[in-house]
Scaffold this active site. Structure first.
Site, PDB file in Angstrom:
ATOM      1  N   GLU A  81       3.324  -6.649  -5.412  1.00 36.74           N
ATOM      2  CA  GLU A  81       4.479  -6.057  -4.704  1.00 36.74           C
ATOM      3  C   GLU A  81       5.440  -4.487  -5.465  1.00 36.74           C
ATOM      4  OE1 GLU A  81       5.809  -9.848  -4.357  1.00 36.74           O
ATOM      5  OE2 GLU A  81       4.574 -10.129  -2.634  1.00 36.74           O
TER       6      GLU A  81
ATOM      7  N   GLU B 202     -16.374 -16.034 -13.079  1.00 33.72           N
ATOM      8  CA  GLU B 202     -15.245 -16.296 -14.318  1.00 33.72           C
ATOM      9  C   GLU B 202     -15.740 -16.729 -15.621  1.00 33.72           C
ATOM     10  OE1 GLU B 202     -12.829 -20.762 -14.305  1.00 33.72           O
ATOM     11  OE2 GLU B 202     -12.727 -19.669 -12.170  1.00 33.72           O
TER      12      GLU B 202
END
Length: 275
Positions: A86, A117
């Site tokens: 953004e 992960e």
């Protein structure tokens, strides 16, 4: 994390303060979730000194061209990518300034990538694709503070001379211990036990907002309280920029719009007419 029978107990995994959720009405569920969410802002307030210290350390590096990397897995990784993605349209910066990296790659944005992960060395390997330098910063994000992908990426980054930080929702975690700057936001057990996409994720998003917005302001991407470098990618943003120029320069709407499109940003137009 606390110790119990010589085994670490994560606050983020402790039982919810509420039980028999399936027996609650919709209204009761909403009210109790809201009660829990109210805890988050107070917890974030407690770590402002730590957030300040991290930003003060990042800022001079970015002024010299250093980049900021967010590294996370699951919800934490997605929040990092959300914040990074953004910033270019909001503040008109290159996409290379702030980069989000998630365990499992882009596919993990929409789908769970099994055990991604849990591979420690992969975090640093994914960072190496960006050719990191000592002027860069790596900020690991992990509610548990134990995610191998994140912890090892931060550890290796620190070994190679990069500035490192960690955002976690437990105390005394491996991530906090390995990072130069640790931000431990303790929001307590989740409404749904262990669902760190809730309070922990909200706290992470708030802190990322604080870090990136403050950095952008201090890097000159805001004037007054306006996003004067935003990209003019749609009608709404063109209208917003036009009205900024109207207010600042006393132009008609059409004249302000023409000048905005001519110069390509509010700041460039303001600099032309005011400097």
């Amino acid at each position: 994390m606390k110790e119990e029978n010589n085994k670490p107990i994560k606050i983020t995994e402790q039982p919810s303060r509420f039980d028999h959720l399936e027996q609650m009405s919709v209204l009761e569920l909403l009210q109790h979730i809201n009660e829990e969410d109210a805890v988050v802002a107070k917890a974030v307030k407690q770590v402002i000194p730590q957030v300040n210290a991290l930003i003060e350390a990042i800022l001079p590096r970015m002024k010299k061209g250093g980049r900021l990397f967010y590294v996370g897995a699951g919800t934490s990784g997605r929040l990092g990518i959300l914040d990074a993605s953004e910033l270019p349209p909001t503040f008109g910066i290159p996409e290379t300034w702030v980069v989000g990296i998630i365990a499992g790659g882009d596919r993990a944005l929409r789908h769970a990538v099994e055990r991604a992960e849990d591979i420690p060395e992969q975090g640093w390997q994914d960072l190496l694709a960006y050719h990191p330098t000592a002027g860069d910063t790596v900020l690991g994000i992990a509610a548990s503070g134990t995610t191998p992908y994140v912890v090892d990426a931060v550890r290796m980054a620190k070994q190679h001379g990069l500035l490192t930080g960690g955002i976690t929702n437990n105390l005394n975690t491996p991530l906090a211990k390995v990072a130069d700057y640790a931000i431990e936001t303790i929001v307590g057990p989740e409404f749904v036990t262990g669902s760190t996409r809730m309070k922990s994720g909200t706290a992470q998003k708030m802190i990322l907002n604080m870090i990136s917005t403050t950095l952008m302001i201090r890097l000159g991407r805001v004037r007054g309280n306006r996003m004067v470098n935003m990209q003019l990618t749609n009608a709404k943003l063109i209208d917003r920029g036009t009205r900024m120029l109207q207010e600042s320069l006393g132009l008609s709407y059409e004249e302000a719009r023409c000048r905005l499109l001519e110069f390509g940003s509010v700041e460039k137009a303001l600099n032309h007419f005011l400097l």
